[in-house]
Each structure stands twice: as C-alpha cells, then as structure tokens.
Design a protein around this motif. Structure first.
Motif, PDB file in Angstrom:
ATOM      1  N   VAL A 116       1.037  -1.253  -0.184  1.00  0.00           N
ATOM      2  CA  VAL A 116       0.119  -0.009   0.096  1.00  0.00           C
ATOM      3  C   VAL A 116       1.011   1.293   0.122  1.00  0.00           C
ATOM      4  O   VAL A 116       2.000   1.365   0.607  1.00  0.00           O
ATOM      5  N   TYR A 121      -2.043   5.617   6.419  1.00  0.00           N
ATOM      6  CA  TYR A 121      -3.304   5.945   5.645  1.00  0.00           C
ATOM      7  C   TYR A 121      -4.271   4.881   5.668  1.00  0.00           C
ATOM      8  O   TYR A 121      -5.475   4.763   5.674  1.00  0.00           O
ATOM      9  N   GLU A 122      -3.467   3.633   5.229  1.00  0.00           N
ATOM     10  CA  GLU A 122      -4.269   2.301   5.245  1.00  0.00           C
ATOM     11  C   GLU A 122      -5.030   1.983   6.463  1.00  0.00           C
ATOM     12  O   GLU A 122      -6.229   1.741   6.514  1.00  0.00           O
ATOM     13  N   VAL A 124      -5.960   4.173   8.640  1.00  0.00           N
ATOM     14  CA  VAL A 124      -7.112   5.221   8.941  1.00  0.00           C
ATOM     15  C   VAL A 124      -8.175   4.514   7.935  1.00  0.00           C
ATOM     16  O   VAL A 124      -9.447   4.830   8.438  1.00  0.00           O
ATOM     17  N   LYS A 125      -7.969   4.474   6.951  1.00  0.00           N
ATOM     18  CA  LYS A 125      -9.016   4.095   5.768  1.00  0.00           C
ATOM     19  C   LYS A 125      -9.967   2.937   6.456  1.00  0.00           C
ATOM     20  O   LYS A 125     -11.075   2.625   6.217  1.00  0.00           O
ATOM     21  N   LYS A 126      -9.104   1.699   6.934  1.00  0.00           N
ATOM     22  CA  LYS A 126      -9.899   0.729   7.533  1.00  0.00           C
ATOM     23  C   LYS A 126     -10.720   0.960   8.541  1.00  0.00           C
ATOM     24  O   LYS A 126     -11.748   0.543   9.115  1.00  0.00           O
ATOM     25  N   GLN A 127      -9.968   2.123   9.498  1.00  0.00           N
ATOM     26  CA  GLN A 127     -10.962   2.396  10.663  1.00  0.00           C
ATOM     27  C   GLN A 127     -12.232   3.318   9.985  1.00  0.00           C
ATOM     28  O   GLN A 127     -13.245   2.889  10.587  1.00  0.00           O
ATOM     29  N   ALA A 128     -12.073   3.738   9.098  1.00  0.00           N
ATOM     30  CA  ALA A 128     -13.168   4.702   8.614  1.00  0.00           C
ATOM     31  C   ALA A 128     -14.333   3.703   8.126  1.00  0.00           C
ATOM     32  O   ALA A 128     -15.493   4.223   7.999  1.00  0.00           O
ATOM     33  N   ALA A 129     -13.858   2.694   7.560  1.00  0.00           N
ATOM     34  CA  ALA A 129     -14.643   1.468   7.103  1.00  0.00           C
ATOM     35  C   ALA A 129     -15.198   0.549   8.196  1.00  0.00           C
ATOM     36  O   ALA A 129     -16.114  -0.308   7.912  1.00  0.00           O
ATOM     37  N   TYR A 133      -9.391  -1.140  15.853  1.00  0.00           N
ATOM     38  CA  TYR A 133      -7.929  -0.960  15.471  1.00  0.00           C
ATOM     39  C   TYR A 133      -7.141  -1.520  16.740  1.00  0.00           C
ATOM     40  O   TYR A 133      -7.670  -1.266  17.862  1.00  0.00           O
TER      41      TYR A 133
END
Length: 138
Positions: A116, A121-122, A124-129, A133
């Motif tokens: 990636v 950032y990866e 952060v994206k997973k947390q947003a999805a 964590y």
C-alpha cells in the motif's frame, strides 16, 4: 388501551431486533516492531480470530521497523504469513514508504503480502470503514 399496548409491543420487538443484529468482526492490526515475541503474538491473534469467527476480516499493516517481518530474508514467521495469506479472511499490507526507507523491494516480500502507498493511511481507511484498531505489542 389495547392499541397503546400493541404499539409498545411493536416498538419493543423492533428495538430488540435492531440491537441483536450481528456486528461485523473486522480488525486492522498495526505492527511497527520486528521483535520475535511480537511476530508470534500477531500470528496467534490472527489464528484465534479466524477460528472463532468465520466471517471475520483481518488486515495486518506493516510499517516502520516491522518491514523486516515480511522480508523473506529476515522473517521468522514467513511460513505462517504465507499460509494465513491464502485465507480470504486475512490480508497483509506493506507500507511502500517504509519499504523504500529499509531498501526492501516487492520481490523480497513474503508470499501473499501486498503493498500500500502509506501504511498509516491504510489503517485510517480501515478504521473509517468500521474496522477495529489493534496495536500489536508484547
């Protein structure tokens, strides 16, 4: 009175079903260290999750000094990672920034590890999805 009771019963049943819906078991692991004990802990956690919940999704993001964990020439858990990566529930991601810093190219990565652009950032994206964590420590 019967009408009020019927409405309250319907609301109670709706609320109960809304609260009893299954929450997805999605986890993103953050690993920045290459200590052998942490590597083993990561493998144990992944195996426990996927055996306990067949619907779970697990992603492990390697950055910083943990790049050594997924370097074929340095990894103490290479076989475990390769085998786990065959499972569609588990994904391993290497931060391209950390790879560059540690002079590791894609050909050196353990089989099944994908890159990636940015490990943080990866995460952060997973947390947003909706992924939970977890920072892996001893």
């Amino acid at each position: 009175m019967k009408k009020i009771f019927s409405i309250l019963t319907a609301l109670f049943l709706y609320a109960s079903s809304a609260f009893s819906q299954k929450v997805p078991y999605n986890v993103v692991f953050d690993i920045t260290n290459n200590e052998p004990a942490i590597q083993q802990r990561m493998i144990v956690l992944i195996k426990e999750i996927i055996s306990a919940s067949p619907d779970a999704k697990v992603e492990v993001v390697f950055y910083g000094n943990s790049i050594a964990v997924i370097d074929k020439n340095k990894s103490a858990v290479m076989d475990d990672i390769s085998k786990l990566a065959e499972n569609k529930q588990v994904q391993f991601r290497a931060c391209a920034i950390a790879m560059k810093k540690h002079n590791v190219d894609e050909s050196q990565l353990v089989s099944g590890v994908q890159t990636v652009p940015d490990g943080i950032y990866e995460i952060v994206k997973k947390q947003a999805a909706g992924y939970g964590y977890i920072k892996i420590v001893q």
